[in-house]
Design a protein around this motif. Structure first.
Motif, PDB file in Angstrom:
ATOM      1  N   THR A 119       0.861  -1.185   0.000  1.00 49.88           N
ATOM      2  CA  THR A 119       0.000   0.000   0.000  1.00 49.88           C
ATOM      3  C   THR A 119       0.899   1.236   0.000  1.00 49.88           C
ATOM      4  O   THR A 119       2.096   1.132   0.272  1.00 49.88           O
ATOM      5  N   PRO A 120       0.342   2.410  -0.277  1.00 49.91           N
ATOM      6  CA  PRO A 120       1.180   3.624  -0.218  1.00 49.91           C
ATOM      7  C   PRO A 120       1.842   3.814   1.154  1.00 49.91           C
ATOM      8  O   PRO A 120       2.940   4.341   1.256  1.00 49.91           O
ATOM      9  N   GLU A 121       1.177   3.324   2.201  1.00 48.00           N
ATOM     10  CA  GLU A 121       1.736   3.460   3.554  1.00 48.00           C
ATOM     11  C   GLU A 121       2.740   2.356   3.880  1.00 48.00           C
ATOM     12  O   GLU A 121       3.631   2.558   4.705  1.00 48.00           O
ATOM     13  N   ALA A 122       2.599   1.205   3.274  1.00 45.13           N
ATOM     14  CA  ALA A 122       3.483   0.061   3.540  1.00 45.13           C
ATOM     15  C   ALA A 122       3.817  -0.621   2.220  1.00 45.13           C
ATOM     16  O   ALA A 122       3.250  -1.647   1.875  1.00 45.13           O
ATOM     17  N   MET A 123       4.732  -0.006   1.473  1.00 44.72           N
ATOM     18  CA  MET A 123       5.055  -0.518   0.144  1.00 44.72           C
ATOM     19  C   MET A 123       5.941  -1.752   0.208  1.00 44.72           C
ATOM     20  O   MET A 123       6.725  -1.926   1.134  1.00 44.72           O
ATOM     21  N   HIS A 124       5.804  -2.584  -0.794  1.00 46.75           N
ATOM     22  CA  HIS A 124       6.696  -3.722  -0.999  1.00 46.75           C
ATOM     23  C   HIS A 124       8.081  -3.157  -1.335  1.00 46.75           C
ATOM     24  O   HIS A 124       8.186  -2.087  -1.957  1.00 46.75           O
ATOM     25  N   PRO A 125       9.170  -3.835  -0.944  1.00 47.95           N
ATOM     26  CA  PRO A 125      10.512  -3.324  -1.280  1.00 47.95           C
ATOM     27  C   PRO A 125      10.702  -3.042  -2.771  1.00 47.95           C
ATOM     28  O   PRO A 125      11.410  -2.105  -3.142  1.00 47.95           O
ATOM     29  N   ALA A 164      11.735   0.561  -4.352  1.00 47.31           N
ATOM     30  CA  ALA A 164      12.904   0.697  -5.227  1.00 47.31           C
ATOM     31  C   ALA A 164      12.518   1.360  -6.545  1.00 47.31           C
ATOM     32  O   ALA A 164      13.264   2.199  -7.068  1.00 47.31           O
ATOM     33  N   PHE A 165      11.348   1.026  -7.102  1.00 43.96           N
ATOM     34  CA  PHE A 165      10.905   1.656  -8.343  1.00 43.96           C
ATOM     35  C   PHE A 165      10.714   3.151  -8.141  1.00 43.96           C
ATOM     36  O   PHE A 165      11.062   3.953  -9.008  1.00 43.96           O
ATOM     37  N   VAL A 166      10.173   3.537  -6.987  1.00 40.76           N
ATOM     38  CA  VAL A 166       9.990   4.969  -6.701  1.00 40.76           C
ATOM     39  C   VAL A 166      11.346   5.644  -6.552  1.00 40.76           C
ATOM     40  O   VAL A 166      11.597   6.708  -7.135  1.00 40.76           O
ATOM     41  N   ARG A 167      12.253   5.028  -5.795  1.00 45.89           N
ATOM     42  CA  ARG A 167      13.564   5.630  -5.547  1.00 45.89           C
ATOM     43  C   ARG A 167      14.380   5.799  -6.824  1.00 45.89           C
ATOM     44  O   ARG A 167      15.074   6.790  -7.001  1.00 45.89           O
ATOM     45  N   HIS A 168      14.272   4.826  -7.723  1.00 45.56           N
ATOM     46  CA  HIS A 168      15.084   4.867  -8.941  1.00 45.56           C
ATOM     47  C   HIS A 168      14.328   5.412 -10.146  1.00 45.56           C
ATOM     48  O   HIS A 168      14.839   5.361 -11.262  1.00 45.56           O
ATOM     49  N   ASP A 169      13.134   5.948  -9.903  1.00 49.33           N
ATOM     50  CA  ASP A 169      12.329   6.506 -10.985  1.00 49.33           C
ATOM     51  C   ASP A 169      12.193   5.489 -12.116  1.00 49.33           C
ATOM     52  O   ASP A 169      12.451   5.777 -13.285  1.00 49.33           O
TER      53      ASP A 169
END
Length: 197
Positions: free
Chosen positions: A108-114, A118-123
């Motif tokens: 979930t947005p509050e508890a994302m899967h790793p 990682a997809f968010v962090r690395h765009d």
């Protein structure tokens, strides 16, 4: 000149079912029991309904995307009994009793899967349309690696496959990113692999 087609005589028509449709139409429907994102679900669907359409149209889980609808782009990838599949190529009734995990069930947005983190962090996305399928496929690919399942890039089919760029490119080759964010996706998968090791 060929005679024009005529309606079949009444004796040759399919009998009416109690619900008002024909018996042939009623026979095309069935009930399938699934566990979707941890929740038991029962669906009455046309036997020709794909798992993708069951998820999107019947359960309203629209994170799983309909891209090509021919199994060529990977946008519809979800996890079924822990294995990644193209849901557009699989009928819902084939998965009686299966456990299905879509992007909504990974985190979930509050508890994302790793992998999501990682997809968010690395765009690892631009338009984002392929992203749910990319993430589900990456999670499944890492599980395959852990289970020792070889790929076409594996040099030794008997050895434990390595988490190498070539190995992951091969495993992710069924997921197309039309925006071309492949290098960022690769970095995200590598980071998530380390985080979940």
């Amino acid at each position: 000149m060929a005679p024009s087609p005529k309606s079949p005589p009444l004796r040759d028509r399919a009998p009416e079912s109690p619900a008002g449709g024909s018996a042939a139409t009623a026979a095309l429907h069935g009930t399938v029991h699934l566990t979707v994102n941890g929740e038991a679900r029962s669906l009455t669907v046309d036997n020709r309904t794909t798992l993708l359409d069951a998820l999107r149209e019947h359960l309203h889980l629209c994170g799983t995307k309909k891209g090509c609808d021919h199994g060529q782009c990977g946008a519809c990838t979800a996890l079924v009994d822990g294995r990644r599949i193209n849901t557009c190529l699989s009928l819902a009734v084939m998965h009686e009793g299966s456990e299905v995990t879509t992007i909504e069930g990974l985190g979930t947005p509050e508890a994302m899967h790793p992998m999501q983190e990682a997809f968010v962090r690395h765009d690892g996305f631009q338009c984002g349309y392929c992203t749910p399928g990319q993430i589900c496929s990456a999670v499944g690919a890492l599980r395959e690696l852990r289970d020792g399942v070889p790929s076409h890039a594996s040099a030794d089919l008997q050895a434990q496959p390595l988490l190498s760029p070539d190995e992951m490119r091969e495993r992710m080759s069924g997921n197309i990113c039309r925006c071309g964010a492949y290098s960022n996706i690769q970095q995200a998968i590598a980071e998530a692999a380390e985080a979940t090791r």
